[in-house]
Write a protein that holds these residues in place. Structure first.
Motif, PDB file in Angstrom:
ATOM      1  N   GLU A   1      -9.380   9.103  -4.800  1.00  0.00           N
ATOM      2  CA  GLU A   1      -8.193   8.302  -4.647  1.00  0.00           C
ATOM      3  C   GLU A   1      -8.513   6.981  -4.067  1.00  0.00           C
ATOM      4  O   GLU A   1      -7.821   5.956  -4.085  1.00  0.00           O
TER       5      GLU A   1
ATOM      6  N   ARG B   1      -4.060  11.294  -0.031  1.00  0.00           N
ATOM      7  CA  ARG B   1      -3.460   9.908  -0.080  1.00  0.00           C
ATOM      8  C   ARG B   1      -3.796   8.710   1.074  1.00  0.00           C
ATOM      9  O   ARG B   1      -4.028   9.403   2.211  1.00  0.00           O
TER      10      ARG B   1
ATOM     11  N   TYR C   1       0.723  -1.156  -0.097  1.00  0.00           N
ATOM     12  CA  TYR C   1       0.138   0.130   0.086  1.00  0.00           C
ATOM     13  C   TYR C   1       0.715   1.529   0.112  1.00  0.00           C
ATOM     14  O   TYR C   1       0.522   2.243  -0.555  1.00  0.00           O
TER      15      TYR C   1
ATOM     16  N   MET D   1      -7.182   3.574  -5.388  1.00  0.00           N
ATOM     17  CA  MET D   1      -6.479   2.501  -4.481  1.00  0.00           C
ATOM     18  C   MET D   1      -7.008   1.001  -4.564  1.00  0.00           C
ATOM     19  O   MET D   1      -6.304  -0.047  -4.672  1.00  0.00           O
TER      20      MET D   1
ATOM     21  N   ALA E   1       0.594   4.119  -3.019  1.00  0.00           N
ATOM     22  CA  ALA E   1       0.487   5.500  -3.017  1.00  0.00           C
ATOM     23  C   ALA E   1       1.452   6.471  -3.633  1.00  0.00           C
ATOM     24  O   ALA E   1       1.356   7.705  -3.709  1.00  0.00           O
TER      25      ALA E   1
END
Length: 421
Positions: A398, A325, A108, A402, A112
């Motif tokens: 965002e 983020r 992860y 993701m 980002a």
């Protein structure tokens, strides 16, 4: 894809510290990248701060406020704009490792920061032994390049030796040199779990504390977690061998900290001596900073602390836009400074923890603004305060990105609800 305002009831995935328990072409490339990155500054021509050094002794040192420090650090972390140039292995090297208390956070963290990242990029690098999971900074598990595993671990070894002082009562009568020899022979014969290692050590020292024996083996030897542990979409217990055995080459002699100071500033600066000591879990780094002072620039924060930096490192304007983020739990961005106000507003200190539970974090306008969790195809965001409509839409965008990166195309549910309750 649906967006709702509901709240999911499932608890986040189990989190917490794990029991930590021949070089390939990829290793060579990773090592070359890491050394080149450090040497770019360490071997470059000495530079001086034009204002502070060429001017009068009484020249005023520039002051950097929290927003200026925030933007400088985010830029170096590739959190203002994702890097399209770095590979996963190169990013791990640039960031001087990724916090890896759990298996998923490094994936992860890179999602980002890197454009076009896919979990398989890091998983393949780990399978190829270009990166490894090893205890280094702050006595916690990090994902490091092979080269850094063989050089950073010797740098922090003195701290690992001091760590054993807390367990000395459980190690009365234990010959630590012999323990290291026995442990090395065992894990290099075949990877062992901590339980297996502990059982053998107890036959040698039956009166010792079993946990203390485990800690002693972990502190005295550079133990890496062998695959499939750490691979994306795979499971595996923590089995250990030495970094030298896994990577097929010896560790480097204990290095001077200078190159690591420069790399830390490149990834986390501007920063104080205390900041780096907090990040590394080391003490007495003042001498290294002083030795490097002629080639560094200096600033002050609003509290008066002296900050060091590389002369040519980016320091964007404090008003530079910072998109939202989603970061994993334990991200080094939140752990790499003694003064975390450049990312964590004073009123939100401690909000990412509940006992031993660490939450994944949301940045809005560059600062901590909430927490989040993912349960299957549902991603729940809990802002700590009210988000403007534009900010809320950006957070949803965002989150959608993701989910696509980490879970592939499909139908997802993004919610604003409760994560910490």
């Amino acid at each position: 894809m649906t967006r709702t305002n509901g709240t999911t009831a499932d608890s986040p995935e189990a989190r917490g510290a794990e029991a930590h328990g021949g070089g390939t072409q990829a290793n060579a490339q990773a090592g070359a990248h890491t050394k080149a990155y450090a040497n770019a500054y360490a071997k470059g021509p000495a530079r001086t701060h034009a204002k502070a050094r060429a001017g009068k002794a009484s020249a005023v040192v520039p002051v950097l406020g929290p927003r200026a420090l925030n933007r400088a650090t985010l830029e170096r972390q590739h959190l203002l704009r994702r890097s399209a140039a770095l590979t996963a292995t190169e990013a791990v090297g640039h960031l001087v490792g990724l916090q890896a208390q759990n298996v998923k956070p490094p994936y992860y963290a890179l999602a980002a920061r890197l454009e076009g990242f896919r979990p398989g990029d890091l998983s393949t690098a780990m399978a190829d032994r270009a990166v490894v999971r090893i205890v280094t900074l702050r006595s916690t598990i990090h994902t490091h390049t092979a080269a850094d595993a063989l050089s950073l671990r010797p740098l922090v070894q003195a701290a690992r030796d001091r760590e054993l002082n807390a367990f000395r009562k459980g190690l009365v009568g234990v010959d630590l040199e012999r323990l290291a020899v026995i442990s090395r022979e065992l894990v290099e014969a075949e990877p062992r779990t901590m339980k297996q290692l502990r059982e053998v050590l107890l036959t040698e020292w039956p009166d010792a504390d079993p946990f203390a024996l485990s800690v002693a083996a972990r502190c005295r030897l550079p133990l890496v977690q062998v695959t499939p542990r750490g691979l994306w979409g795979r499971s595996g217990q923590v089995a250990l061998t030495t970094a030298e055995h896994w990577l097929g080459r010896p560790a480097e002699p204990t290095p001077a900290p200078d190159a690591t100071v420069l790399r830390y500033l490149a990834a986390f600066g501007p920063a104080s001596v205390k900041d780096m000591q907090t990040w590394a879990g080391l003490t007495r780094l003042r001498e290294a900073f002083e030795g490097l002072r002629p080639r560094l620039v200096t600033f002050r924060d609003e509290k008066g602390a002296e900050l060091f930096d590389l002369p040519d490192a980016p320091r964007p304007d404090a008003d530079t836009p910072a998109p939202p983020r989603l970061l994993p739990e334990f991200d080094n961005l939140l752990l790499a400074h003694a003064d975390r106000s450049r990312v964590v507003p004073a009123g939100l200190k401690g909000r990412t923890w509940a006992g031993n539970q660490a939450y994944r974090t949301l940045l809005v306008d560059g600062f901590l603004a909430g927490v989040w969790r993912q349960d299957g195809n549902v991603l729940t965001v809990e802002p700590f305060g009210r988000l403007a409509k534009g900010q809320r839409d950006e957070v949803v965008g965002e989150a959608e990105r993701m989910l696509r990166v980490m879970s592939g195309d499909g139908s997802y549910d993004i919610r604003f609800g409760t994560v910490t309750g």
